[in-house]
Design a protein around this motif. Structure first.
Motif, PDB file in Angstrom:
ATOM      1  N   MET A  34      -3.270  18.199  15.743  1.00 24.00           N
ATOM      2  CA  MET A  34      -4.079  19.405  15.569  1.00 24.00           C
ATOM      3  C   MET A  34      -3.849  20.421  16.680  1.00 24.00           C
ATOM      4  O   MET A  34      -4.442  21.502  16.679  1.00 24.00           O
ATOM      5  CB  MET A  34      -5.563  19.049  15.477  1.00 24.00           C
ATOM      6  CG  MET A  34      -6.188  18.523  16.733  1.00 24.00           C
ATOM      7  SD  MET A  34      -7.930  18.038  16.474  1.00 24.00           S
ATOM      8  CE  MET A  34      -8.658  19.623  16.101  1.00 24.00           C
ATOM      9  N   GLY A  35      -3.001  20.086  17.660  1.00 20.27           N
ATOM     10  CA  GLY A  35      -2.642  21.031  18.702  1.00 20.27           C
ATOM     11  C   GLY A  35      -3.598  21.097  19.867  1.00 20.27           C
ATOM     12  O   GLY A  35      -3.555  22.053  20.655  1.00 20.27           O
ATOM     13  N   PRO A  42     -15.121  24.040  11.976  1.00 22.61           N
ATOM     14  CA  PRO A  42     -15.256  22.631  12.402  1.00 22.61           C
ATOM     15  C   PRO A  42     -14.671  22.302  13.762  1.00 22.61           C
ATOM     16  O   PRO A  42     -15.163  21.405  14.448  1.00 22.61           O
ATOM     17  CB  PRO A  42     -14.548  21.843  11.292  1.00 22.61           C
ATOM     18  CG  PRO A  42     -13.703  22.835  10.576  1.00 22.61           C
ATOM     19  CD  PRO A  42     -14.405  24.148  10.695  1.00 22.61           C
ATOM     20  N   THR A  43     -13.620  23.010  14.179  1.00 22.03           N
ATOM     21  CA  THR A  43     -12.989  22.664  15.455  1.00 22.03           C
ATOM     22  C   THR A  43     -12.810  23.833  16.417  1.00 22.03           C
ATOM     23  O   THR A  43     -12.616  23.608  17.610  1.00 22.03           O
ATOM     24  CB  THR A  43     -11.603  22.015  15.231  1.00 22.03           C
ATOM     25  OG1 THR A  43     -10.765  22.927  14.495  1.00 22.03           O
ATOM     26  CG2 THR A  43     -11.736  20.705  14.463  1.00 22.03           C
ATOM     27  N   ALA A  44     -12.868  25.051  15.949  1.00 31.25           N
ATOM     28  CA  ALA A  44     -12.648  26.213  16.825  1.00 31.25           C
ATOM     29  C   ALA A  44     -13.979  26.834  17.241  1.00 31.25           C
ATOM     30  O   ALA A  44     -14.884  26.984  16.421  1.00 31.25           O
ATOM     31  CB  ALA A  44     -11.810  27.262  16.102  1.00 31.25           C
ATOM     32  N   PRO A  45     -14.120  27.201  18.525  1.00 31.28           N
ATOM     33  CA  PRO A  45     -15.346  27.880  18.950  1.00 31.28           C
ATOM     34  C   PRO A  45     -15.412  29.293  18.376  1.00 31.28           C
ATOM     35  O   PRO A  45     -14.388  29.883  18.014  1.00 31.28           O
ATOM     36  CB  PRO A  45     -15.214  27.914  20.477  1.00 31.28           C
ATOM     37  CG  PRO A  45     -13.741  27.854  20.734  1.00 31.28           C
ATOM     38  CD  PRO A  45     -13.160  27.033  19.623  1.00 31.28           C
ATOM     39  N   ARG A  46     -16.609  29.829  18.288  1.00 32.30           N
ATOM     40  CA  ARG A  46     -16.762  31.212  17.838  1.00 32.30           C
ATOM     41  C   ARG A  46     -15.999  32.141  18.775  1.00 32.30           C
ATOM     42  O   ARG A  46     -16.136  32.041  20.003  1.00 32.30           O
ATOM     43  CB  ARG A  46     -18.232  31.624  17.848  1.00 32.30           C
ATOM     44  CG  ARG A  46     -19.075  31.065  16.719  1.00 32.30           C
ATOM     45  CD  ARG A  46     -20.498  31.600  16.815  1.00 32.30           C
ATOM     46  NE  ARG A  46     -20.523  33.043  16.631  1.00 32.30           N
ATOM     47  CZ  ARG A  46     -20.836  33.653  15.498  1.00 32.30           C
ATOM     48  NH1 ARG A  46     -21.149  32.927  14.432  1.00 32.30           N
ATOM     49  NH2 ARG A  46     -20.847  34.963  15.417  1.00 32.30           N
ATOM     50  N   PRO A  47     -15.212  33.059  18.256  1.00 25.61           N
ATOM     51  CA  PRO A  47     -14.442  33.958  19.115  1.00 25.61           C
ATOM     52  C   PRO A  47     -15.307  34.795  20.048  1.00 25.61           C
ATOM     53  O   PRO A  47     -14.870  35.151  21.153  1.00 25.61           O
ATOM     54  CB  PRO A  47     -13.699  34.848  18.109  1.00 25.61           C
ATOM     55  CG  PRO A  47     -13.602  34.030  16.868  1.00 25.61           C
ATOM     56  CD  PRO A  47     -14.877  33.227  16.830  1.00 25.61           C
ATOM     57  N   ASP A  48     -16.547  35.102  19.630  1.00 24.03           N
ATOM     58  CA  ASP A  48     -17.423  35.915  20.482  1.00 24.03           C
ATOM     59  C   ASP A  48     -18.233  35.092  21.471  1.00 24.03           C
ATOM     60  O   ASP A  48     -18.968  35.644  22.298  1.00 24.03           O
ATOM     61  CB  ASP A  48     -18.362  36.778  19.629  1.00 24.03           C
ATOM     62  CG  ASP A  48     -19.259  35.958  18.694  1.00 24.03           C
ATOM     63  OD1 ASP A  48     -19.277  34.714  18.814  1.00 24.03           O
ATOM     64  OD2 ASP A  48     -19.933  36.570  17.849  1.00 24.03           O
ATOM     65  N   PHE A 103     -16.557  19.833  18.964  1.00 27.95           N
ATOM     66  CA  PHE A 103     -16.189  20.026  17.568  1.00 27.95           C
ATOM     67  C   PHE A 103     -17.454  20.014  16.714  1.00 27.95           C
ATOM     68  O   PHE A 103     -18.399  19.271  16.982  1.00 27.95           O
ATOM     69  CB  PHE A 103     -15.258  18.902  17.093  1.00 27.95           C
ATOM     70  CG  PHE A 103     -13.854  18.998  17.614  1.00 27.95           C
ATOM     71  CD1 PHE A 103     -13.405  20.104  18.315  1.00 27.95           C
ATOM     72  CD2 PHE A 103     -12.961  17.964  17.386  1.00 27.95           C
ATOM     73  CE1 PHE A 103     -12.094  20.189  18.782  1.00 27.95           C
ATOM     74  CE2 PHE A 103     -11.650  18.030  17.840  1.00 27.95           C
ATOM     75  CZ  PHE A 103     -11.213  19.138  18.538  1.00 27.95           C
ATOM     76  N   GLY A 104     -17.444  20.809  15.660  1.00 27.67           N
ATOM     77  CA  GLY A 104     -18.632  20.960  14.839  1.00 27.67           C
ATOM     78  C   GLY A 104     -19.465  22.151  15.257  1.00 27.67           C
ATOM     79  O   GLY A 104     -20.482  22.455  14.639  1.00 27.67           O
ATOM     80  N   GLY A 105     -19.034  22.811  16.339  1.00 28.44           N
ATOM     81  CA  GLY A 105     -19.767  23.974  16.824  1.00 28.44           C
ATOM     82  C   GLY A 105     -20.958  23.644  17.677  1.00 28.44           C
ATOM     83  O   GLY A 105     -21.883  24.448  17.815  1.00 28.44           O
ATOM     84  N   HIS A 106     -20.967  22.448  18.284  1.00 24.26           N
ATOM     85  CA  HIS A 106     -22.083  22.042  19.146  1.00 24.26           C
ATOM     86  C   HIS A 106     -21.918  22.636  20.544  1.00 24.26           C
ATOM     87  O   HIS A 106     -20.843  22.552  21.142  1.00 24.26           O
ATOM     88  CB  HIS A 106     -22.138  20.515  19.259  1.00 24.26           C
ATOM     89  CG  HIS A 106     -22.304  19.829  17.946  1.00 24.26           C
ATOM     90  ND1 HIS A 106     -23.460  19.885  17.212  1.00 24.26           N
ATOM     91  CD2 HIS A 106     -21.437  19.068  17.232  1.00 24.26           C
ATOM     92  CE1 HIS A 106     -23.324  19.172  16.098  1.00 24.26           C
ATOM     93  NE2 HIS A 106     -22.099  18.670  16.088  1.00 24.26           N
ATOM     94  N   ASN A 107     -22.975  23.205  21.072  1.00 19.58           N
ATOM     95  CA  ASN A 107     -22.986  23.763  22.426  1.00 19.58           C
ATOM     96  C   ASN A 107     -24.209  23.243  23.164  1.00 19.58           C
ATOM     97  O   ASN A 107     -25.308  23.194  22.603  1.00 19.58           O
ATOM     98  CB  ASN A 107     -23.063  25.292  22.385  1.00 19.58           C
ATOM     99  CG  ASN A 107     -21.907  25.901  21.616  1.00 19.58           C
ATOM    100  OD1 ASN A 107     -20.819  26.047  22.143  1.00 19.58           O
ATOM    101  ND2 ASN A 107     -22.153  26.274  20.366  1.00 19.58           N
ATOM    102  N   ALA A 108     -24.029  22.868  24.419  1.00 18.06           N
ATOM    103  CA  ALA A 108     -25.153  22.379  25.218  1.00 18.06           C
ATOM    104  C   ALA A 108     -24.940  22.765  26.674  1.00 18.06           C
ATOM    105  O   ALA A 108     -23.809  22.733  27.165  1.00 18.06           O
ATOM    106  CB  ALA A 108     -25.292  20.867  25.093  1.00 18.06           C
ATOM    107  N   VAL A 109     -26.026  23.144  27.333  1.00 17.77           N
ATOM    108  CA  VAL A 109     -25.968  23.571  28.742  1.00 17.77           C
ATOM    109  C   VAL A 109     -27.104  22.916  29.503  1.00 17.77           C
ATOM    110  O   VAL A 109     -28.262  22.927  29.059  1.00 17.77           O
ATOM    111  CB  VAL A 109     -26.077  25.097  28.851  1.00 17.77           C
ATOM    112  CG1 VAL A 109     -26.125  25.522  30.331  1.00 17.77           C
ATOM    113  CG2 VAL A 109     -24.903  25.778  28.158  1.00 17.77           C
ATOM    114  N   LEU A 110     -26.762  22.373  30.650  1.00 12.91           N
ATOM    115  CA  LEU A 110     -27.743  21.771  31.538  1.00 12.91           C
ATOM    116  C   LEU A 110     -27.852  22.640  32.788  1.00 12.91           C
ATOM    117  O   LEU A 110     -26.832  23.068  33.337  1.00 12.91           O
ATOM    118  CB  LEU A 110     -27.281  20.363  31.930  1.00 12.91           C
ATOM    119  CG  LEU A 110     -28.326  19.378  32.450  1.00 12.91           C
ATOM    120  CD1 LEU A 110     -29.285  18.998  31.330  1.00 12.91           C
ATOM    121  CD2 LEU A 110     -27.642  18.138  33.003  1.00 12.91           C
ATOM    122  N   LEU A 111     -29.069  22.916  33.220  1.00  8.59           N
ATOM    123  CA  LEU A 111     -29.286  23.672  34.452  1.00  8.59           C
ATOM    124  C   LEU A 111     -29.948  22.761  35.476  1.00  8.59           C
ATOM    125  O   LEU A 111     -31.010  22.189  35.223  1.00  8.59           O
ATOM    126  CB  LEU A 111     -30.149  24.907  34.187  1.00  8.59           C
ATOM    127  CG  LEU A 111     -30.252  25.897  35.373  1.00  8.59           C
ATOM    128  CD1 LEU A 111     -30.392  27.332  34.861  1.00  8.59           C
ATOM    129  CD2 LEU A 111     -31.423  25.560  36.297  1.00  8.59           C
TER     130      LEU A 111
END
Length: 409
Positions: free
Chosen positions: A206-207, A270-276, A397-405
């Motif tokens: 998949m590169g 499914p595998t690429a992050p949103r361009p913005d 993958f799947g578009g999951h995002n998480a941030v810990l502060l």
């Protein structure tokens, strides 16, 4: 009874990664800025035949008996990391109320080695030769189950599966459990060991992986203009989380405060992050709001920084947009490789250490920073300085995002 304003702290760290077994060996290697990537004989003949494995991991010596041969490697790594974290927090499992201890660990691919091996057995030798341990060895949830068994944690136990954001998601879930009064102690983090031919061939096809077979040690280049993909790794990271009042009441050493958490979905691909970068931006802004911290107060970012062409520029632009150029940024994946579901957990631990020691590790192999990424990224040597507020970002993958502060204790 909900306790939403309860402060949650880190009291223990456990690390088993390509940078070493134990916190100090990890910190020494990560701050050296020297990559752990090497050619792997187990991947011989593949398009990508190098990775980052945990060095010198001997299950018989570290675990012995049953655990050394009946457990998958991703479980073994997690048990060793959990034992380290528990000891670091000053706990003895027999001395705590197991019913108030939870386990939340991230994992994405489960026991790929067992699955691949037993598929070969079925094909070559027939169904009667398939191991009865096949299912319990490859199920992802077993990492939380076996850690709970090992330390007598009888509270809630579960696995989070948000791909490469899994470890960070686990820490966010664990924090909520403590704030809501569901547990008094939670072992949280992530584990992954999927450096097997099928998994690696799939990532290569998949590169996603770097193709620099001739020089594995310089292949992973987060934020560099010549980056061409990540180097896969294996690891486990476990943090002991407690409510601040409980930790201080027992005289525990508080290593850092888990001040904020944010999560969001891209709902894009499914595998690429949103361009913005909207998804990871929403997660970061949520974490800042949750912590009551201004963007201008962030001193340090341990970025997801995979060294893939798309991720680094999208994440870099987002960080600049939200945080400006003030934070000192690094990607420790240049040293450890991308450890998938374990990445968020080990990077949270490295962020705790950066806060404690006032030192930001360099981004390995960063020679020519991509001009589209206008950030203060550390390279070459570690950089010292006071760190009060830090964030660790994760995308999956799947578009999951998480941030810990995290903040200083």
């Amino acid at each position: 009874m909900p306790r939403d304003d309860t402060e949650v702290v880190v009291t223990g760290l456990g690390l088993v990664t390509p940078a070493g077994i134990g916190v100090e060996s990890n910190w020494e290697r990560v701050t050296s800025g020297v990559s752990c990537a090497t050619t792997d004989a187990a991947l011989s003949g593949l398009q990508v035949d190098f990775d980052c494995r945990v060095p010198g991991f001997d299950p018989e010596a570290l675990l012995g008996g049953f655990s050394s041969w009946q457990l998958e490697r991703f479980v073994q790594l997690a048990i060793v990391a959990a034992r380290q974290a528990i000891a670091d927090a000053g706990w003895e499992p027999g001395a705590w109320d197991g019913g108030r201890v939870g386990v939340v660990l991230g994992n994405s691919l489960g026991g790929t080695a067992t699955f691949e091996e037993q598929c070969r057995t079925l094909r070559e030798d027939g169904p009667t030769k398939v191991s009865p341990l096949t299912v319990p060895k490859y199920l992802p949830n077993m990492v939380a189950g076996y850690v709970a068994i090992d330390c007598g944690a009888r509270g809630p136990s579960l696995v989070t599966a948000t791909a490469c954001a899994s470890g960070t998601t686990a820490l966010g879930v664990a924090r909520s459990m403590l704030r809501n009064g569901e547990c008094d102690i939670v072992l949280a983090g992530g584990s992954e060991s999927a450096l097997t031919p099928t998994a690696m061939a799939g990532l290569a096809k998949m590169g996603a992986l770097s193709r620099r077979r001739e020089s594995p040690e310089s292949a992973g280049r987060p934020f560099d203009i010549e980056r061409d993909g990540f180097v896969a790794g294996e690891a486990a990271g476990v943090l002991v989380l407690e409510r601040a009042a409980d930790a201080r009441a027992r005289g525990a050493s508080v290593r850092a405060v888990v001040r904020g958490y944010g999560a969001a979905s891209d709902a894009h691909h499914p595998t690429a992050p949103r361009p913005d970068g909207e998804g990871i931006e929403q997660a970061l802004r949520t974490a800042l709001a949750d912590a009551g911290v201004a963007a201008s107060d962030v001193d340090h970012v341990n970025a997801h920084g995979t060294a893939t062409p798309m991720n680094d520029v999208i994440e870099g632009r987002m960080l600049r947009r939200v945080l400006g150029d003030r934070p000192v940024v690094t990607s420790t994946k240049g040293v450890t490789g991308h450890t998938l579901a374990a990445a968020g957990a080990i990077e949270a631990a490295y962020t705790v250490l950066a806060i404690e020691r006032g030192l930001v590790p360099p981004t390995a192999n960063l020679k020519n920073q991509d001009p589209e990424i206008d950030l203060d990224i550390v390279s070459g040597e570690p950089r010292s300085g006071r760190i009060e507020v830090a964030v660790s970002t994760s995308l999956g993958f799947g578009g999951h995002n998480a941030v810990l502060l995290l903040t200083a204790a």
